[in-house]
Design a protein around this motif. Structure first.
Motif, short mmCIF file in Angstrom:
data_model
loop_
_atom_site.label_atom_id
_atom_site.label_comp_id
_atom_site.label_asym_id
_atom_site.label_seq_id
_atom_site.Cartn_x
_atom_site.Cartn_y
_atom_site.Cartn_z
N PHE A 7 0.86 -1.63 -0.21
CA PHE A 7 -0.01 0.20 0.24
C PHE A 7 0.71 1.24 -0.11
O PHE A 7 -0.19 2.23 -0.04
N THR A 8 2.33 1.03 -0.16
CA THR A 8 2.97 2.61 0.38
C THR A 8 2.83 2.94 -1.12
O THR A 8 3.39 2.25 -2.52
N PRO A 9 2.47 4.24 -1.74
CA PRO A 9 2.38 5.49 -2.77
C PRO A 9 3.89 4.97 -3.38
O PRO A 9 5.04 4.91 -3.20
N GLY A 10 3.37 4.81 -4.87
CA GLY A 10 4.24 5.15 -5.51
C GLY A 10 5.29 4.42 -6.53
O GLY A 10 4.76 2.54 -5.45
N ILE A 11 6.37 3.85 -6.47
CA ILE A 11 7.67 2.96 -6.91
C ILE A 11 8.46 2.60 -5.27
O ILE A 11 9.22 4.01 -5.42
N ALA A 12 8.19 1.30 -5.39
CA ALA A 12 9.16 1.61 -4.03
C ALA A 12 9.55 0.03 -3.80
O ALA A 12 8.81 -0.49 -4.31
N PRO A 13 10.90 -0.13 -2.92
CA PRO A 13 11.16 -1.64 -2.93
C PRO A 13 10.97 -1.96 -1.99
O PRO A 13 10.11 -1.01 -0.83
N ALA A 14 10.66 -3.58 -1.61
CA ALA A 14 10.85 -3.87 0.41
C ALA A 14 9.68 -3.87 0.26
O ALA A 14 9.26 -3.32 1.33
N ARG A 15 8.17 -4.00 -1.19
CA ARG A 15 7.28 -4.13 -0.05
C ARG A 15 6.99 -5.54 0.95
O ARG A 15 5.35 -5.28 0.91
N LEU A 16 7.79 -6.45 0.73
CA LEU A 16 7.13 -8.14 1.13
C LEU A 16 8.66 -8.22 2.16
O LEU A 16 9.45 -7.40 2.43
N ASP A 17 7.99 -9.35 3.22
CA ASP A 17 9.19 -9.91 4.04
C ASP A 17 9.96 -10.44 2.70
O ASP A 17 9.46 -11.42 1.73
N ARG A 18 10.66 -11.60 3.18
CA ARG A 18 12.13 -11.82 2.71
C ARG A 18 11.76 -13.52 1.65
O ARG A 18 11.10 -13.77 1.06
N ALA A 19 9.95 -13.97 3.24
CA ALA A 19 10.14 -14.70 2.91
C ALA A 19 9.13 -15.06 1.95
O ALA A 19 8.69 -16.12 1.60
N GLU A 20 7.98 -14.18 2.10
CA GLU A 20 7.44 -13.70 0.71
C GLU A 20 8.13 -14.04 -0.64
O GLU A 20 7.28 -14.55 -1.86
N TYR A 21 9.30 -13.04 -0.78
CA TYR A 21 9.82 -13.20 -1.78
C TYR A 21 10.29 -14.63 -2.17
O TYR A 21 9.94 -14.86 -3.43
N ALA A 22 11.04 -15.28 -1.16
CA ALA A 22 11.35 -16.49 -1.78
C ALA A 22 9.84 -17.51 -2.24
O ALA A 22 10.40 -18.59 -3.17
N ALA A 23 9.15 -17.52 -1.41
CA ALA A 23 7.88 -18.58 -1.81
C ALA A 23 6.90 -17.80 -2.98
O ALA A 23 6.86 -18.91 -3.85
N ASN A 24 7.35 -16.32 -3.66
CA ASN A 24 6.38 -15.84 -4.27
C ASN A 24 6.92 -16.27 -5.55
O ASN A 24 6.80 -16.67 -7.47
N PHE A 25 8.68 -16.26 -6.08
CA PHE A 25 10.06 -16.99 -7.23
C PHE A 25 10.05 -17.58 -6.98
O PHE A 25 11.16 -18.49 -7.57
N ALA A 26 9.51 -18.60 -5.91
CA ALA A 26 9.94 -20.39 -6.07
C ALA A 26 9.47 -21.18 -8.05
O ALA A 26 9.17 -20.61 -8.34
N ASP A 27 10.02 -22.52 -7.98
CA ASP A 27 9.61 -22.93 -8.87
C ASP A 27 8.29 -22.58 -9.46
O ASP A 27 7.88 -23.64 -8.22
N LEU A 28 7.73 -22.49 -10.74
CA LEU A 28 6.65 -22.56 -11.06
C LEU A 28 6.13 -24.33 -10.59
O LEU A 28 4.88 -24.23 -10.51
N HIS A 29 6.71 -24.62 -11.60
CA HIS A 29 7.02 -26.42 -11.96
C HIS A 29 7.43 -27.41 -10.47
O HIS A 29 8.85 -27.52 -11.80
N ALA A 30 7.42 -27.73 -9.73
CA ALA A 30 8.38 -28.49 -8.97
C ALA A 30 8.82 -29.60 -10.56
O ALA A 30 7.64 -30.07 -11.11
N PRO A 31 9.95 -30.15 -10.12
CA PRO A 31 10.88 -30.99 -11.15
C PRO A 31 9.65 -32.73 -10.53
O PRO A 31 9.50 -33.05 -8.51
N LEU A 32 10.04 -33.94 -10.86
CA LEU A 32 9.03 -35.24 -10.97
C LEU A 32 10.72 -35.41 -9.95
O LEU A 32 11.56 -35.13 -10.75
N ASP A 33 9.87 -36.53 -9.54
CA ASP A 33 10.76 -37.30 -8.47
C ASP A 33 10.83 -38.17 -9.68
O ASP A 33 9.76 -38.97 -10.03
N ASP A 34 12.37 -39.00 -9.17
CA ASP A 34 11.53 -40.69 -9.12
C ASP A 34 10.67 -41.60 -10.10
O ASP A 34 10.29 -41.99 -10.97
N HIS A 35 10.02 -41.41 -8.72
CA HIS A 35 8.74 -42.87 -9.15
C HIS A 35 7.36 -41.93 -9.81
O HIS A 35 6.76 -41.93 -10.12
#
Length: 443
Positions: A6-34
């Motif tokens: 909700f910070t007006p204008g163009i700004a960095p650090a709008r989320l906490d680090r855990a949210e960034y990590a979750a948001n930019f995780a692998d879109l499709h997780a790789p398959l395991d052997d089974h």
């Protein structure tokens, strides 16, 4: 967290680090052997498989899936790489939902295709993780080929030529190779520095020299390359960005979507990348969707895609449209920008609804306004310096396997006419041009 969505204008650090990590995780997780064995078991192994025809690189998909089913993923990877040396990247970014998987017999019968893309990733990742390279060079031919551009087309061409025994110099304008794979694809599709790792793996073939910071037209000319090399392949993509032709385009906060995506891909700290509270992306292709979704994932409160035509005409697939919607992106169809307003920096975007007429697309006169402190242009790119080469529209004209109007010069990928602007298509064009160059040099 110093800021919020909700910070007006163009700004960095709008989320906490855990949210960034979750948001930019692998879109499709790789398959395991089974999971890979279970997914492979769904394939009918069609004799006249429509998925092969739908693949621009003509990978023998039933064969590589059967090889996975028999627990030989290394053989499956070799089947893939024989046709598509960038099979690992294509497994991640190809619009399989409109290519091989859409053509799958299971899709027609059940509405759920075989997971070809994820199976391809499973096989190629197995080989790349082992650090092995399944190809070796032929005896040196003494011929030298210049490749301009280290994107998918250039890399595919260079690898195939090196495998044939030719020496290859790749001239790349940026500081890192990979082209759109490195700079132009959403970060959540290629996590963990995969683009760079794939280039390093490809270079194991030997015989390829990478020359970064060398751009055609700026640091070298086509005539110089023709004089110094036995053949030239142009795969430099599209360097320019089309103008919006709307009032206020020069205001602060109006930027090119490709630059935004490149900055995001190269940043070491997502929280340091500023993004607007209200973001509008103009365009309807993959770049528009990637810019919009990533704006939302960076913490923008409101993100809107503005596309001038209807849903069915939108270049981005229905899957990508739905992905954007699932991330909270609003898509407004049949609307075009008129002007950006604001005192110095953009504060709002005025748009007009459109309608298709016999004379072409026209505005209806009905207008509306969107709040916008950041506007991204994603309306296509343009070719840079092509010298004396004949053009087909706005791209280099080619015939056959990439032959241009100048003897000894081939082209492929986004800079050349005739193909879709897809990574997999660029790979196919680079590969086929290499075969034609080899035949020409051998003759």
């Amino acid at each position: 967290m110093s800021n919020s969505p909700f910070t007006p204008g163009i700004a960095p650090a709008r989320l906490d680090r855990a949210e960034y990590a979750a948001n930019f995780a692998d879109l499709h997780a790789p398959l395991d052997d089974h999971e890979a064995l279970v997914a492979a078991d769904r394939c009918y192994f069609c004799h006249d498989a429509p998925c092969i025809t739908a693949c621009p690189t003509s990978i023998d998909i039933p064969l590589f899936i059967r090889q996975i089913a028999t627990d030989t993923p290394e053989a499956a990877a070799k089947t893939i790489f024989d046709q598509n040396i960038l099979g690992g990247m294509c497994a991640r970014v190809c619009p399989t939902e409109t290519l091989c998987e859409e053509a799958c017999v299971r899709e027609a019968a059940e509405g759920k295709p075989v997971e070809i893309g994820r199976l391809q990733r499973y096989a190629t990742d197995t080989v790349m993780a082992a650090g092995t390279h399944p190809y070796s060079r032929a005896a040196p031919t003494g011929r030298k080929v210049a490749v301009v551009g280290a994107g998918p087309a250039g890399l595919a061409c260079a690898h195939r030529l090196a495998m044939k025994g030719h020496d290859v110099d790749i001239f790349e304008s940026r500081e890192k190779p990979g082209g759109l794979n490195e700079y132009g694809i959403a970060a959540y599709k290629t996590v963990g520095g995969f683009a760079e790792a794939e280039v390093n793996w490809l270079m194991q073939i030997g015989g390829i020299r990478m020359l970064n910071g060398r751009a055609l037209g700026r640091d070298l000319t086509l005539e110089e390359l023709r004089g110094d090399y036995d053949a030239v392949f142009l795969g430099m993509g599209l360097a320019g960005v089309n103008a919006l032709r709307a009032d206020g385009e020069d205001k602060e906060g109006v930027a090119n979507a490709v630059d935004f995506i490149a900055d995001l891909r190269q940043t070491g700290d997502l929280s340091a990348l500023p993004v607007g509270r209200n973001v509008v992306v103009i365009g309807g292709g993959m770049t528009a969707v990637d810019a919009a979704v990533q704006s939302k994932l960076l913490g923008a409160e409101n993100v809107t895609i503005l596309y001038r035509r209807g849903r069915d005409a939108m270049p981005a697939s229905r899957y990508e449209q739905d992905l954007a919607a699932s991330r909270g992106v609003r898509i407004i169809f049949n609307a075009m920008p008129v002007r950006m307003t604001g005192n110095g920096a953009v504060q709002a975007l005025e748009a007009e609804y459109t309608t298709q007429t016999p004379e072409g697309l026209k505005g209806t006169g009905e207008r509306f306004t969107l709040p916008a402190d950041q506007v991204f242009k994603a309306i296509g790119q343009s070719l840079g310096d092509a010298g004396a080469l004949k053009l087909d529209g706005r791209k280099i004209a080619i015939t056959g396997a990439g032959r241009t109007s100048e003897a000894g010069v081939w082209a492929g990928g986004d800079c050349a006419s005739g193909g879709d602007d897809l990574t997999v298509t660029a790979v196919a064009e680079g590969r086929d041009a290499a075969e034609d160059i080899h035949a020409s040099l051998s003759a």
